[in-house]
Enzyme design. Structure first.
Site, PDB file in Angstrom:
ATOM      1  N   HIS A 213      36.690  46.063  44.766  1.00 24.82           N
ATOM      2  CA  HIS A 213      37.749  46.477  43.848  1.00 24.82           C
ATOM      3  C   HIS A 213      37.677  45.726  42.531  1.00 24.82           C
ATOM      4  O   HIS A 213      38.690  45.514  41.855  1.00 24.82           O
ATOM      5  CB  HIS A 213      39.124  46.368  44.514  1.00 24.82           C
ATOM      6  CG  HIS A 213      39.424  45.025  45.096  1.00 24.82           C
ATOM      7  ND1 HIS A 213      39.000  44.636  46.339  1.00 24.82           N
ATOM      8  CD2 HIS A 213      40.117  43.976  44.604  1.00 24.82           C
ATOM      9  CE1 HIS A 213      39.429  43.400  46.582  1.00 24.82           C
ATOM     10  NE2 HIS A 213      40.100  42.979  45.542  1.00 24.82           N
TER      11      HIS A 213
ATOM     12  N   ALA B 101      42.576  35.764  41.202  1.00 17.00           N
ATOM     13  CA  ALA B 101      42.871  36.319  39.876  1.00 17.00           C
ATOM     14  C   ALA B 101      44.091  37.255  39.923  1.00 17.00           C
ATOM     15  O   ALA B 101      44.857  37.328  38.958  1.00 17.00           O
ATOM     16  CB  ALA B 101      41.650  37.059  39.346  1.00 17.00           C
TER      17      ALA B 101
ATOM     18  N   GLU C 235      46.786  36.906  41.324  1.00 19.24           N
ATOM     19  CA  GLU C 235      48.043  36.158  41.231  1.00 19.24           C
ATOM     20  C   GLU C 235      48.247  35.505  39.858  1.00 19.24           C
ATOM     21  O   GLU C 235      49.317  34.937  39.592  1.00 19.24           O
ATOM     22  CB  GLU C 235      48.098  35.077  42.322  1.00 19.24           C
ATOM     23  CG  GLU C 235      48.367  35.615  43.725  1.00 19.24           C
ATOM     24  CD  GLU C 235      47.163  36.252  44.395  1.00 19.24           C
ATOM     25  OE1 GLU C 235      46.032  35.876  44.061  1.00 19.24           O
ATOM     26  OE2 GLU C 235      47.356  37.148  45.244  1.00 19.24           O
TER      27      GLU C 235
HETATM   28  N1  INI Z   1      39.935  36.970  43.294  1.00 20.89           N
HETATM   29  C1  INI Z   1      39.272  36.453  42.229  1.00 20.89           C
HETATM   30  O1  INI Z   1      39.838  35.645  41.483  1.00 20.89           O
HETATM   31  N2  INI Z   1      37.992  36.823  41.991  1.00 20.89           N
HETATM   32  C2  INI Z   1      37.321  37.704  42.797  1.00 20.89           C
HETATM   33  O2  INI Z   1      36.128  37.984  42.515  1.00 20.89           O
HETATM   34  C3  INI Z   1      38.003  38.239  43.931  1.00 20.89           C
HETATM   35  N3  INI Z   1      37.317  39.115  44.829  1.00 20.89           N
HETATM   36  O3  INI Z   1      36.099  39.114  44.830  1.00 20.89           O
HETATM   37  O4  INI Z   1      37.956  39.808  45.596  1.00 20.89           O
HETATM   38  C4  INI Z   1      39.340  37.849  44.147  1.00 20.89           C
HETATM   39  N4  INI Z   1      40.043  38.348  45.174  1.00 20.89           N
HETATM   40  C5  INI Z   1      41.300  37.794  45.615  1.00 20.89           C
HETATM   41  C6  INI Z   1      42.488  38.398  44.858  1.00 20.89           C
HETATM   42  O5  INI Z   1      42.521  37.944  43.524  1.00 20.89           O
HETATM   43  C7  INI Z   1      43.814  37.996  45.521  1.00 20.89           C
HETATM   44  O6  INI Z   1      43.942  36.609  45.536  1.00 20.89           O
HETATM   45  C8  INI Z   1      43.955  38.525  46.955  1.00 20.89           C
HETATM   46  O7  INI Z   1      43.724  39.907  47.009  1.00 20.89           O
HETATM   47  C9  INI Z   1      45.354  38.224  47.523  1.00 20.89           C
HETATM   48  O8  INI Z   1      46.375  38.849  46.754  1.00 20.89           O
END
Ligand code: INI
Length: 154
Positions: free
Chosen positions: A88, A56, A58
């Site tokens: 987070h 999310a 990105e």
């Molecule tokens: N990304 C999501 O789309 N949903 C989530 O619940 C989530 N959690 O749980 O952390 C999540 N993390 C990844 C984040 O969006 C990035 O892709 C990552 O931090 C790399 O930039």
């Protein structure tokens, strides 16, 4: 009183779906819901571009890229953030919402929000086509509505 409103005519519309892969089993249902809505309202499947991103976080970057490409009538953002899965959650959910809202305010085309943010996986599943509708479908409806509203002079 003069009244102005959009409509749901999707004929000829070019639409970008920006969808994350994180929690992909839910996002796939959001994508399917959005596609179903667009096609049901006259859009052609060939005019729908799916842009996939890792998570999310990105989504806003890719949504901006889609807006800047100047070839779509609307951008629909799809993803799933589940509190149980991340410490987070709050930051992620509120930052994405705010950033997409800012993008929308600076965009000539509608950007709609089909990001599911829930406490549990069960709640996310409910919002992806089981008990509580499909947020992807809803975000596509809003996109159709707003594209047609946007075509009108106020
Ligand atoms: N990304 C999501 O789309 N949903 C989530 O619940 C989530 N959690 O749980 O952390 C999540 N993390 C990844 C984040 O969006 C990035 O892709 C990552 O931090 C790399 O930039």
């Amino acid at each position: 009183m003069k009244s102005v409103a959009g409509n749901l005519d999707g004929k000829g519309l070019k639409v970008a779906l920006v969808a994350s892969r994180f929690n992909s089993f839910i996002n796939e249902k959001l994508i399917a819901g959005a596609k179903e809505c667009l096609v049901m309202h006259g859009a052609s499947e060939d005019d729908i571009t799916l842009i996939q991103v890792p998570g999310a976080f990105e989504i806003p970057f890719a949504a901006k890229k889609a807006v800047d490409a100047d070839k779509f009538d609307a951008v629909i953002c799809l993803g799933t953030i589940i509190r149980g899965a991340t410490s987070h959650y709050e930051h992620l959910a509120s930052a994405i919402t705010k950033t997409l809202m800012d993008l929308s305010m600076n965009s000539k085309i509608p950007v709609t929000y089909g990001v599911v943010a829930t406490e549990t996986i069960e709640q996310a599943i409910e919002r992806a086509g089981s008990k509580a509708g499909n947020r992807g479908y809803d975000a596509a409806m809003s996109a159709l509505d707003m594209v047609n509203l946007n075509r009108q002079k106020l």
